[in-house]
Structures are given as structure tokens and as C-alpha cells.
Design a protein around this motif. Structure first.
Motif, PDB file in Angstrom:
ATOM      1  N   PRO A 198      -0.050  -9.222   0.718  1.00 27.40           N
ATOM      2  CA  PRO A 198       0.634 -10.064  -0.282  1.00 27.40           C
ATOM      3  C   PRO A 198      -0.036  -9.984  -1.655  1.00 27.40           C
ATOM      4  CG  PRO A 198      -0.754 -11.420   1.115  1.00 27.40           C
ATOM      5  CD  PRO A 198      -0.874 -10.016   1.641  1.00 27.40           C
ATOM      6  N   LEU A 199       0.291  -8.951  -2.419  1.00 23.92           N
ATOM      7  CA  LEU A 199      -0.340  -8.739  -3.719  1.00 23.92           C
ATOM      8  C   LEU A 199       0.518  -9.317  -4.839  1.00 23.92           C
ATOM      9  CD1 LEU A 199      -1.483  -5.018  -3.307  1.00 23.92           C
ATOM     10  CD2 LEU A 199      -2.928  -7.052  -3.255  1.00 23.92           C
ATOM     11  N   PRO A 200      -0.110  -9.923  -5.847  1.00 21.38           N
ATOM     12  CA  PRO A 200       0.652 -10.403  -7.010  1.00 21.38           C
ATOM     13  C   PRO A 200       1.139  -9.242  -7.856  1.00 21.38           C
ATOM     14  CG  PRO A 200      -1.694 -10.690  -7.374  1.00 21.38           C
ATOM     15  CD  PRO A 200      -1.544 -10.225  -5.947  1.00 21.38           C
ATOM     16  N   GLU A 201       2.085  -9.530  -8.736  1.00 27.73           N
ATOM     17  CA  GLU A 201       2.684  -8.480  -9.559  1.00 27.73           C
ATOM     18  C   GLU A 201       1.653  -7.809 -10.457  1.00 27.73           C
ATOM     19  OE1 GLU A 201       6.177  -6.305 -10.107  1.00 27.73           O
ATOM     20  OE2 GLU A 201       5.832  -8.071  -8.825  1.00 27.73           O
ATOM     21  N   GLY A 202       0.681  -8.585 -10.950  1.00 28.48           N
ATOM     22  CA  GLY A 202      -0.353  -8.012 -11.801  1.00 28.48           C
ATOM     23  C   GLY A 202      -1.180  -6.968 -11.083  1.00 28.48           C
ATOM     24  N   ALA A 203      -1.503  -7.234  -9.825  1.00 24.59           N
ATOM     25  CA  ALA A 203      -2.267  -6.264  -9.041  1.00 24.59           C
ATOM     26  C   ALA A 203      -1.464  -4.994  -8.806  1.00 24.59           C
ATOM     27  CB  ALA A 203      -2.682  -6.883  -7.702  1.00 24.59           C
ATOM     28  N   LEU A 204      -0.166  -5.143  -8.576  1.00 25.02           N
ATOM     29  CA  LEU A 204       0.681  -3.969  -8.384  1.00 25.02           C
ATOM     30  C   LEU A 204       0.772  -3.145  -9.664  1.00 25.02           C
ATOM     31  CD1 LEU A 204       3.594  -5.564  -6.293  1.00 25.02           C
ATOM     32  CD2 LEU A 204       1.656  -4.218  -5.466  1.00 25.02           C
ATOM     33  N   CYS A 205       0.769  -3.823 -10.815  1.00 23.15           N
ATOM     34  CA  CYS A 205       0.758  -3.104 -12.099  1.00 23.15           C
ATOM     35  C   CYS A 205      -0.517  -2.277 -12.236  1.00 23.15           C
ATOM     36  CB  CYS A 205       0.873  -4.085 -13.258  1.00 23.15           C
ATOM     37  SG  CYS A 205       2.508  -4.819 -13.479  1.00 23.15           S
ATOM     38  N   LEU A 206      -1.636  -2.829 -11.805  1.00 23.83           N
ATOM     39  CA  LEU A 206      -2.902  -2.102 -11.899  1.00 23.83           C
ATOM     40  C   LEU A 206      -2.935  -0.923 -10.921  1.00 23.83           C
ATOM     41  CD1 LEU A 206      -5.453  -5.036 -12.298  1.00 23.83           C
ATOM     42  CD2 LEU A 206      -4.544  -3.497 -14.055  1.00 23.83           C
ATOM     43  N   ILE A 207      -2.306  -1.076  -9.758  1.00 26.04           N
ATOM     44  CA  ILE A 207      -2.211   0.058  -8.825  1.00 26.04           C
ATOM     45  C   ILE A 207      -1.370   1.167  -9.443  1.00 26.04           C
ATOM     46  CG2 ILE A 207      -1.361   0.792  -6.565  1.00 26.04           C
ATOM     47  CD1 ILE A 207      -2.006  -1.958  -5.495  1.00 26.04           C
ATOM     48  N   ALA A 208      -0.281   0.789 -10.119  1.00 26.10           N
ATOM     49  CA  ALA A 208       0.539   1.788 -10.810  1.00 26.10           C
ATOM     50  C   ALA A 208      -0.268   2.480 -11.902  1.00 26.10           C
ATOM     51  CB  ALA A 208       1.775   1.123 -11.404  1.00 26.10           C
ATOM     52  N   PHE A 237       0.790   8.288  -6.005  1.00 24.48           N
ATOM     53  CA  PHE A 237       2.092   7.650  -6.191  1.00 24.48           C
ATOM     54  C   PHE A 237       2.704   7.238  -4.851  1.00 24.48           C
ATOM     55  CE2 PHE A 237       1.896   9.851 -10.321  1.00 24.48           C
ATOM     56  CZ  PHE A 237       2.230   8.787 -11.149  1.00 24.48           C
ATOM     57  N   PHE A 238       2.434   8.015  -3.811  1.00 29.63           N
ATOM     58  CA  PHE A 238       2.905   7.638  -2.480  1.00 29.63           C
ATOM     59  C   PHE A 238       2.205   6.361  -2.015  1.00 29.63           C
ATOM     60  CE2 PHE A 238       2.495   7.837   2.172  1.00 29.63           C
ATOM     61  CZ  PHE A 238       3.834   7.855   2.532  1.00 29.63           C
ATOM     62  N   ILE A 239       0.885   6.265  -2.249  1.00 29.12           N
ATOM     63  CA  ILE A 239       0.136   5.065  -1.880  1.00 29.12           C
ATOM     64  C   ILE A 239       0.638   3.861  -2.668  1.00 29.12           C
ATOM     65  CG2 ILE A 239      -2.146   3.975  -2.006  1.00 29.12           C
ATOM     66  CD1 ILE A 239      -3.362   6.696  -1.374  1.00 29.12           C
ATOM     67  N   PHE A 240       0.930   4.078  -3.954  1.00 26.78           N
ATOM     68  CA  PHE A 240       1.465   2.985  -4.772  1.00 26.78           C
ATOM     69  C   PHE A 240       2.764   2.441  -4.184  1.00 26.78           C
ATOM     70  CE2 PHE A 240       4.901   2.400  -7.925  1.00 26.78           C
ATOM     71  CZ  PHE A 240       4.576   1.120  -8.350  1.00 26.78           C
ATOM     72  N   SER A 241       3.713   3.330  -3.898  1.00 24.68           N
ATOM     73  CA  SER A 241       5.004   2.879  -3.365  1.00 24.68           C
ATOM     74  C   SER A 241       4.836   2.221  -2.004  1.00 24.68           C
ATOM     75  CB  SER A 241       5.980   4.059  -3.261  1.00 24.68           C
ATOM     76  OG  SER A 241       5.469   5.073  -2.413  1.00 24.68           O
ATOM     77  N   LEU A 242       3.916   2.746  -1.187  1.00 23.66           N
ATOM     78  CA  LEU A 242       3.671   2.156   0.127  1.00 23.66           C
ATOM     79  C   LEU A 242       3.061   0.764  -0.008  1.00 23.66           C
ATOM     80  CD1 LEU A 242       3.799   2.715   3.175  1.00 23.66           C
ATOM     81  CD2 LEU A 242       1.474   3.616   3.038  1.00 23.66           C
ATOM     82  N   ALA A 243       2.135   0.608  -0.961  1.00 21.72           N
ATOM     83  CA  ALA A 243       1.515  -0.701  -1.179  1.00 21.72           C
ATOM     84  C   ALA A 243       2.546  -1.728  -1.628  1.00 21.72           C
ATOM     85  CB  ALA A 243       0.397  -0.582  -2.209  1.00 21.72           C
ATOM     86  N   VAL A 244       3.458  -1.318  -2.513  1.00 19.95           N
ATOM     87  CA  VAL A 244       4.488  -2.243  -2.985  1.00 19.95           C
ATOM     88  C   VAL A 244       5.438  -2.610  -1.847  1.00 19.95           C
ATOM     89  CG1 VAL A 244       6.354  -2.604  -4.624  1.00 19.95           C
ATOM     90  CG2 VAL A 244       4.336  -1.321  -5.324  1.00 19.95           C
TER      91      VAL A 244
END
Length: 273
Positions: free
Chosen positions: A119-129, A102-109
Motif C-alpha cells: 500500500p504505497l502512497p502516490e508520492g512514493a509511486l512518483c519516486l519509483i517512476a 519500468f516493469f518493476i514500476f508497473s508491477l509495484a503500482v
């Protein structure tokens, strides 16, 4: 075996983020249904943009603090014994892995939103979550701490709620304009936070059912009927949590529609009436 504080801290984080996600999704949809898009995080308006990324900071700071507690404080820095991972603290290592995700997720966002390095699209961020929730799911499903009896039942229900978080996150990447999916993610996170609290108060607090007791880091129920009553009580508690969240969601939609509603929303309501 867990602890009261060990469930309340992550429960608070999930509850805060989940409620904020529900409200933000509702406001974004009623403001303009035609331009609605699924968002993995929601900005805090006002304050000249100074609190825009508050949600991400809450996740990253909360996960980091909990990670330090699990990995540094709870283990007393005794990571290895006789050349292998300390078997007495395997559950702390597992919790640390979940919190790290979860820390990596928030850092990536944050890197994606505030810099040009990721520069990740929203879909990629959803998959990281979804990946972070998958790590949490696997942790509780294949836990080194054997959950049996009433404790195991509460954690089984928790795993089901986590599964909803995974599915809604993946669906958000596949259907980026779906309001129900974005709302479902907020609801599932809120339910997860509530269930962490419920588990803390029942298993490690003052709500332990009659006939059950906490002894030697294990919950035992005698006679067997006490455990059955405890499981039935857990079913009722989860049903109550779902009911409260759904009623709160409907109420928030009604309030947001009346205050921020787009003309399309108001016209559709007038036609139906």
C-alpha cells in the motif's frame, strides 16, 4: 548501435502513455480544479471497470516483451563468454536493465492498487517512476555503445527529454496538487516517444540526411558540413515536436473545458472574456 525496431517499440509505449497522461490530467483538472491531485497513472473509465488498469498493463506487458527481445532474442542466450558477460551484447544487457526498471514500476503500482501487500502512497509511486527514468537516463548517458557524431547528437537530445521526465516525476511527489507538473510529465513522456520515433526514422530509416550514410553499424557524414546540417535539422525536428505537442495540449484543454469543465473553470473564462 541501435536499430529501427529497437527505437520504435519503446517510442510507441512512451507516446501512448504520454498522450493518455496529458488527456487524463487535463480532464481531471477541468472537472474539479479544487480536488486535483497528481497521479502517476490514470484509470481508463467505463467498461464496468474492466479496463481501469489498462495503462499499467500496457507498460508492464510492453516492457516485458521488449525485455525478452533484448535479453533472450538479441543475445541468442549467450550471456557469458569465457566466464564474463558477453562483450558483444553489453548494449542489450543495458537496455534490459532499463526495461526491467519500468516493469518493476508497473508491477509495484499494480500491487499497490489491486492488493494489500504494497500500500504505497502516490508520492512514493512518483519516486519509483523517477527511479525508472533515472535508470534510463544513466543508460543513455553512460552507454557502452559509443555514440559519436550525428548519432551522438540525437541521443544527447534524448537524454535532455528524459531529464524532464525525471524532474517532473520528482516534482509530482513534492507538489502533489500541481496541475502544471502533472501536465509536464505527460508532455515530456510524449516528447520522448516522438523523439524515439524521430531517431528511428533519421538514423535507421529513410530520413538520413544527405551526405550521411549507415555503414558497418556506424553513421558517417562526409563532408563535415553534412554532419552540421544534420544536427541543425535535429534541432528543428525537436522544436517542431515541442510545438506540435504544446498545440495539441492546448487544444485538448480547450475541448475538455468545453465538455467536462467545472463551473469554476467556465466562470473564470467568462470573467476573462
Amino acid at each position: 548501435m541501435g536499430s529501427f525496431k529497437g527505437h520504435v517499440l519503446p517510442g510507441t509505449l512512451f507516446l501512448l502513455v504520454g498522450v493518455w497522461h496529458i488527456w487524463s490530467a487535463v480532464v481531471r483538472y477541468v472537472s474539479n480544479p479544487k480536488t486535483f491531485r497528481v497521479q502517476v497513472w490514470n484509470a481508463v473509465p467505463g467498461f464496468d471497470g474492466r479496463l481501469k488498469h489498462l495503462e499499467l498493463y500496457v507498460i508492464s506487458i510492453g516492457a516485458f516483451i521488449d525485455l525478452c527481445i533484448e535479453l533472450l532474442y538479441s543475445t541468442h542466450l549467450r550471456f557469458f563468454v569465457d566466464g564474463v558477460l558477453n562483450p558483444s551484447h553489453m548494449n542489450n544487457f543495458e537496455h534490459s536493465g532499463m526495461l526491467l526498471m519500468f516493469f518493476i514500476f508497473s508491477l509495484a503500482v499494480l500491487l499497490s492498487e489491486k492488493t494489500r501487500f504494497l500500500p504505497l502512497p502516490e508520492g512514493a509511486l512518483c519516486l519509483i517512476a523517477a527511479t525508472a527514468f533515472c535508470a534510463e537516463y544513466l543508460l543513455f548517458y553512460f552507454h557502452s555503445t559509443t555514440h559519436k557524431g550525428l548519432e551522438g547528437y540525437y541521443h544527447t537530445l534524448l537524454v535532455i527529454v528524459i531529464g524532464l521526465c525525471i524532474l517532473s516525476s520528482i516534482a509530482g511527489a513534492l507538489l502533489p496538487t500541481s496541475f502544471p507538473i502533472d501536465l509536464c510529465k505527460g508532455i515530456s513522456m510524449t516528447l520522448q516517444g516522438i523523439w524515439f520515433y524521430q531517431t528511428a526514422f533519421v538514423l535507421y530509416g529513410p530520413m538520413l540526411p544527405d551526405g550521411c550514410r549507415l555503414s558497418d553499424s556506424n553513421i558517417t557524414c562526409h563532408p563535415t558540413q553534412s554532419e552540421v546540417r544534420g544536427e541543425l535539422l535535429a534541432n528543428f525536428q525537436l522544436f517542431s515536436a515541442v510545438l506540435v505537442v504544446l498545440v495539441g495540449t492546448v487544444a485538448s484543454y480547450g475541448f475538455a473545458a468545453s465538455r467536462y469543465g467545472h463551473s469554476d473553470i467556465k466562470s473564470s473564462h467568462s470573467i476573462q472574456s
